[in-house]
Design a protein around this motif. Structure first.
Motif, PDB file in Angstrom:
ATOM      1  N   THR A 160       0.829  -1.112   0.147  1.00 55.35           N
ATOM      2  CA  THR A 160      -0.083   0.065  -0.094  1.00 55.35           C
ATOM      3  C   THR A 160       0.889   1.229  -0.007  1.00 55.35           C
ATOM      4  OG1 THR A 160      -0.021   0.043   2.432  1.00 55.35           O
ATOM      5  CG2 THR A 160      -1.896  -1.310   1.294  1.00 55.35           C
ATOM      6  N   ILE A 161       0.368   2.411   0.010  1.00 56.42           N
ATOM      7  CA  ILE A 161       1.029   3.802   0.004  1.00 56.42           C
ATOM      8  C   ILE A 161       1.876   3.860   1.412  1.00 56.42           C
ATOM      9  CG2 ILE A 161       0.766   6.246   0.401  1.00 56.42           C
ATOM     10  CD1 ILE A 161      -1.289   6.087  -2.090  1.00 56.42           C
ATOM     11  N   LEU A 162       1.109   3.555   2.424  1.00 53.95           N
ATOM     12  CA  LEU A 162       1.666   3.629   3.786  1.00 53.95           C
ATOM     13  C   LEU A 162       2.892   2.834   3.930  1.00 53.95           C
ATOM     14  CD1 LEU A 162       1.477   5.237   6.416  1.00 53.95           C
ATOM     15  CD2 LEU A 162      -0.174   3.199   7.398  1.00 53.95           C
ATOM     16  N   GLU A 163       2.495   1.249   3.369  1.00 53.27           N
ATOM     17  CA  GLU A 163       3.568   0.240   3.625  1.00 53.27           C
ATOM     18  C   GLU A 163       4.950   0.657   2.860  1.00 53.27           C
ATOM     19  OE1 GLU A 163       1.130  -3.740   4.314  1.00 53.27           O
ATOM     20  OE2 GLU A 163       1.436  -2.888   2.068  1.00 53.27           O
ATOM     21  N   THR A 164       4.515   1.401   1.613  1.00 53.33           N
ATOM     22  CA  THR A 164       5.736   1.800   0.671  1.00 53.33           C
ATOM     23  C   THR A 164       6.575   2.813   1.191  1.00 53.33           C
ATOM     24  OG1 THR A 164       4.604   1.153  -1.257  1.00 53.33           O
ATOM     25  CG2 THR A 164       6.536   2.638  -1.676  1.00 53.33           C
ATOM     26  N   ILE A 165       5.746   3.811   1.909  1.00 59.17           N
ATOM     27  CA  ILE A 165       6.589   4.892   2.526  1.00 59.17           C
ATOM     28  C   ILE A 165       7.233   4.396   3.765  1.00 59.17           C
ATOM     29  CG2 ILE A 165       6.146   6.901   4.124  1.00 59.17           C
ATOM     30  CD1 ILE A 165       5.929   7.532   0.970  1.00 59.17           C
ATOM     31  N   ASP A 166       6.806   3.596   4.604  1.00 66.19           N
ATOM     32  CA  ASP A 166       7.493   3.170   5.774  1.00 66.19           C
ATOM     33  C   ASP A 166       8.885   2.356   5.424  1.00 66.19           C
ATOM     34  OD1 ASP A 166       5.577   4.317   7.258  1.00 66.19           O
ATOM     35  OD2 ASP A 166       4.603   2.686   7.949  1.00 66.19           O
TER      36      ASP A 166
END
Length: 204
Positions: free
Chosen positions: A140-146
């Protein structure tokens, strides 16, 4: 362009100069990615290095074809016996633009460059993922950023407050992918079987 990267790697192993490229010069940021697939398995990363700064693409692909194959510190150098199992992807990066925030991008469309200050050590950290990475991993977007924050070297607690302080630059890319079998067929068709044979035999 992928042909030229294969030419460069093959020439490295044979101690010769690669043939001249069949594409025109230009100036772009670029990456070269090598993957290896054996026994019909999903190709696994063997090296990926490039530059986010514009440079001459002929010398750039020549340099990064070897750097990504031989000097990606995450992997052992690719050996000549692996040639027949390799897949090469070249990426030309375009459409750089600042994102409004860490959510302002699309999985599968945009690559990301993040920059932020590590609150634990007060140092600047940065990292990038090419556009295809998040989609391939199913993130997801959040997983990618983290994940990018970890890639940048940050080992502390990731909070929403810290995510909101990230400076995000998004970009797009044009990809060209070629497997060694396609490369060998191209060489045989366009340069004659005599020139192609040593390349195929030398990979075994």
């Amino acid at each position: 362009m992928a042909v030229y990267c294969f030419d460069t790697l093959v020439a490295h192993y044979s101690g010769e100069q690669p043939p001249l490229p069949a594409f025109e010069e230009g100036v772009h940021p670029l990456f070269v990615t090598w993957k290896k697939a054996t026994n019909g398995s999903e190709p696994r990363l063997r090296g990926c290095i490039g530059t986010l700064e514009p440079r001459q693409i002929v010398s750039g692909f020549k340099d990064y074809a070897l750097t990504s194959a031989l000097r990606d510190r995450r992997f052992s150098p690719i050996q000549s016996k692996e040639l027949a199992y390799l897949e090469c992807t070249v990426s030309i990066l375009t459409e750089y633009e600042p994102a409004l925030n860490y959510l302002d991008w699309e999985v599968g469309k945009h690559g990301l460059i993040i920059e932020f200050t590590d609150p634990d050590y007060n140092v600047r950290r940065s990292a990038t993922y090419l556009p295809e990475v998040a989609a391939h991993e199913g993130w997801t977007i959040l997983e990618t950023i983290d994940s990018l924050m970890r890639k940048a070297g940050y080992n502390g607690t990731i909070t929403e407050s810290l995510r909101n302080k990230i400076r995000v630059t998004r970009y797009q890319s044009t990809l060209y992918t070629m497997h060694y079998g396609e490369y060998a067929a191209y060489v045989k068709k366009n340069r004659g079987e005599i020139n192609a044979a040593p390349l195929v035999n030398g990979s075994k």
